[in-house]
Motif scaffolding. Structure first.
Motif, PDB file in Angstrom:
ATOM      1  N   PHE A 289       0.850  -1.188   0.000  1.00 37.38           N
ATOM      2  CA  PHE A 289       0.000   0.000   0.000  1.00 37.38           C
ATOM      3  C   PHE A 289       0.887   1.239   0.000  1.00 37.38           C
ATOM      4  N   ALA A 290       0.837   1.988  -1.108  1.00 39.57           N
ATOM      5  CA  ALA A 290       1.689   3.169  -1.264  1.00 39.57           C
ATOM      6  C   ALA A 290       0.872   4.301  -1.881  1.00 39.57           C
ATOM      7  N   ALA A 291      -0.307   4.537  -1.299  1.00 37.99           N
ATOM      8  CA  ALA A 291      -1.261   5.481  -1.890  1.00 37.99           C
ATOM      9  C   ALA A 291      -0.927   6.946  -1.621  1.00 37.99           C
ATOM     10  N   GLY A 292       0.108   7.194  -0.823  1.00 38.24           N
ATOM     11  CA  GLY A 292       0.569   8.563  -0.624  1.00 38.24           C
ATOM     12  C   GLY A 292      -0.326   9.390   0.277  1.00 38.24           C
ATOM     13  N   ALA A 293      -0.247  10.700   0.084  1.00 41.30           N
ATOM     14  CA  ALA A 293      -0.993  11.634   0.923  1.00 41.30           C
ATOM     15  C   ALA A 293      -1.615  12.708   0.047  1.00 41.30           C
ATOM     16  N   LYS A 294      -2.638  13.351   0.569  1.00 42.72           N
ATOM     17  CA  LYS A 294      -3.308  14.423  -0.165  1.00 42.72           C
ATOM     18  C   LYS A 294      -3.154  15.726   0.616  1.00 42.72           C
ATOM     19  N   PRO A 295      -3.232  16.865  -0.057  1.00 43.68           N
ATOM     20  CA  PRO A 295      -3.049  18.141   0.641  1.00 43.68           C
ATOM     21  C   PRO A 295      -4.082  18.346   1.738  1.00 43.68           C
ATOM     22  N   ARG A 296      -3.625  18.924   2.850  1.00 45.84           N
ATOM     23  CA  ARG A 296      -4.529  19.275   3.940  1.00 45.84           C
ATOM     24  C   ARG A 296      -5.182  20.617   3.633  1.00 45.84           C
ATOM     25  N   TYR A 297      -6.473  20.717   3.903  1.00 51.49           N
ATOM     26  CA  TYR A 297      -7.198  21.954   3.648  1.00 51.49           C
ATOM     27  C   TYR A 297      -7.066  22.918   4.817  1.00 51.49           C
ATOM     28  N   LEU A 298      -7.153  24.197   4.511  1.00 53.24           N
ATOM     29  CA  LEU A 298      -7.152  25.211   5.566  1.00 53.24           C
ATOM     30  C   LEU A 298      -8.445  25.160   6.370  1.00 53.24           C
ATOM     31  N   GLY A 299      -9.555  24.915   5.668  1.00 55.29           N
ATOM     32  CA  GLY A 299     -10.849  24.878   6.326  1.00 55.29           C
ATOM     33  C   GLY A 299     -11.412  26.251   6.630  1.00 55.29           C
ATOM     34  N   VAL A 300     -11.112  27.224   5.766  1.00 54.23           N
ATOM     35  CA  VAL A 300     -11.619  28.591   5.985  1.00 54.23           C
ATOM     36  C   VAL A 300     -12.697  28.906   4.946  1.00 54.23           C
ATOM     37  N   PRO A 301     -13.574  29.873   5.251  1.00 55.27           N
ATOM     38  CA  PRO A 301     -14.589  30.279   4.273  1.00 55.27           C
ATOM     39  C   PRO A 301     -13.952  30.726   2.957  1.00 55.27           C
ATOM     40  N   GLY A 302     -14.520  30.270   1.864  1.00 48.89           N
ATOM     41  CA  GLY A 302     -14.029  30.642   0.541  1.00 48.89           C
ATOM     42  C   GLY A 302     -13.090  29.626  -0.075  1.00 48.89           C
ATOM     43  N   GLU A 303     -12.522  28.740   0.750  1.00 52.34           N
ATOM     44  CA  GLU A 303     -11.547  27.770   0.209  1.00 52.34           C
ATOM     45  C   GLU A 303     -12.212  26.798  -0.765  1.00 52.34           C
ATOM     46  N   LYS A 304     -13.317  26.186  -0.337  1.00 55.79           N
ATOM     47  CA  LYS A 304     -14.016  25.245  -1.214  1.00 55.79           C
ATOM     48  C   LYS A 304     -14.644  25.965  -2.398  1.00 55.79           C
ATOM     49  N   GLU A 305     -15.246  27.112  -2.116  1.00 58.06           N
ATOM     50  CA  GLU A 305     -15.978  27.838  -3.150  1.00 58.06           C
ATOM     51  C   GLU A 305     -15.070  28.263  -4.311  1.00 58.06           C
TER      52      GLU A 305
END
Length: 307
Positions: free
Chosen positions: A108-124
């Motif tokens: 299993f070598a699936a790596g890692a994904k970026p961590r989100y900031l979790g602030v308003p506007g990031e997803k949008e």
């Protein structure tokens, strides 16, 4: 159902290295990758600390060379989204794109994904000014002002890369000192296009159709200000992609798979390598070493099963 000695999940440096060693050992092996091979390394413009390249090597080029090498030894590669891994007796069933594959062992070598900031506007504004890959999206910000959030090597190296396109690059970091290595820091400090915004955190990403600014808070005073920017590149760490094997292996509190020095997990026959693993250093060179060890240990494990 196709059957293999070993299925390798993930096509980053760890997975490709495991594939090279497994194929050379004449194991029937398949590597499964849902996107492009190379993992996070392939999204890095220049890798300067991988041994053997005096002037560094581009991340995409290194990934391409690793893939070619693996294919030359006969490694089979399948581009598919792996949705599950289950233990069935001594074997494993891997589900990918509505097909099942059987293997006597899994790396299993699936790596890692970026961590989100979790602030308003990031997803949008994801894809409309918010990015997690300067190499992928930097060229869209030619002659524009951008912000990089983070203070580690990845953040500062990508800030340097962005100066090739952007007119100005803010580096926003919550502490009074960067965490990047001194060598990388020095290069950034000598670049006139980079401005550091320390002791600061992003509270909100603002805009209408596209990003237009970030709201920044001084962690010492609590005062807020607005920085006009056209893009925000976020580098605040990564999260291991280990949820699909969480029911099979022991993990640490952050979700990284716990292994021994032979890359063995708590589940016999299931090995882990690269950024998914609990360890002190996550670099291309350590991922490659993990992959090589895992493949060699798989060969030993399968030999012992046959006795």
């Amino acid at each position: 159902m196709k059957q293999y000695d070993v299925i390798i999940i993930g096509g980053g440096p760890a997975g490709l290295s495991a594939g090279i060693y497994a194929a050379r050992a004449n194991l029937s092996a398949v590597l499964m990758e849902m996107g492009m091979t190379g993992g996070l390394a392939a999204s890095t413009e220049m890798i300067e600390n991988y041994p053997g390249f005096e002037n560094g090597i581009g991340g995409p080029e290194l990934a391409m060379q690793m893939e070619k090498q693996a294919r030359r030894f006969g490694l089979e590669m399948v581009y598919a989204y792996v949705s599950g891994v289950e233990k069935q007796g001594d074997d494993f069933i891997v589900s990918a794109d509505e097909q099942n594959y059987r293997a006597r062992a899994v790396i299993f070598a699936a790596g890692a994904k970026p961590r989100y900031l979790g602030v308003p506007g990031e997803k949008e504004f994801h894809g409309r000014g918010v990015s997690y890959c300067a190499t992928c999206d930097g060229a869209f910000f030619r002659d524009k002002v951008v912000a990089v959030v983070g203070g580690g090597d990845a953040a500062v190296e990508e800030a340097l890369f962005l100066t090739k396109f952007a007119s100005k690059v803010y580096v926003i970091h919550r502490r009074d000192q960067l965490r990047a290595t001194k060598y990388v820091q020095k290069k950034a400090q000598e670049n006139d296009k980079i401005q550091f915004v320390l002791n600061s955190v992003v509270k909100q990403i603002n805009g209408s159709e596209l990003v237009r600014s970030v709201t920044v808070e001084d962690v010492l005073t609590g005062s807020q200000s607005e920085l006009p920017v056209d893009g925000v590149f976020i580098y605040v760490g990564h999260e291991p992609s280990t949820s699909m094997i969480a029911h099979l292996v022991e993990r640490d509190e952050q979700g990284y798979v716990i292994t021994d020095e032979q890359m063995r997990t708590s589940c016999p026959g299931l090995f882990a390598a690269g950024d998914v693993r609990h360890k002190t250093l996550r670099q291309v060179v350590t991922a490659v070493a993990d992959g090589a060890i895992a493949a060699v240990e798989v060969e030993k494990y399968l030999s012992q099963r046959e006795q």
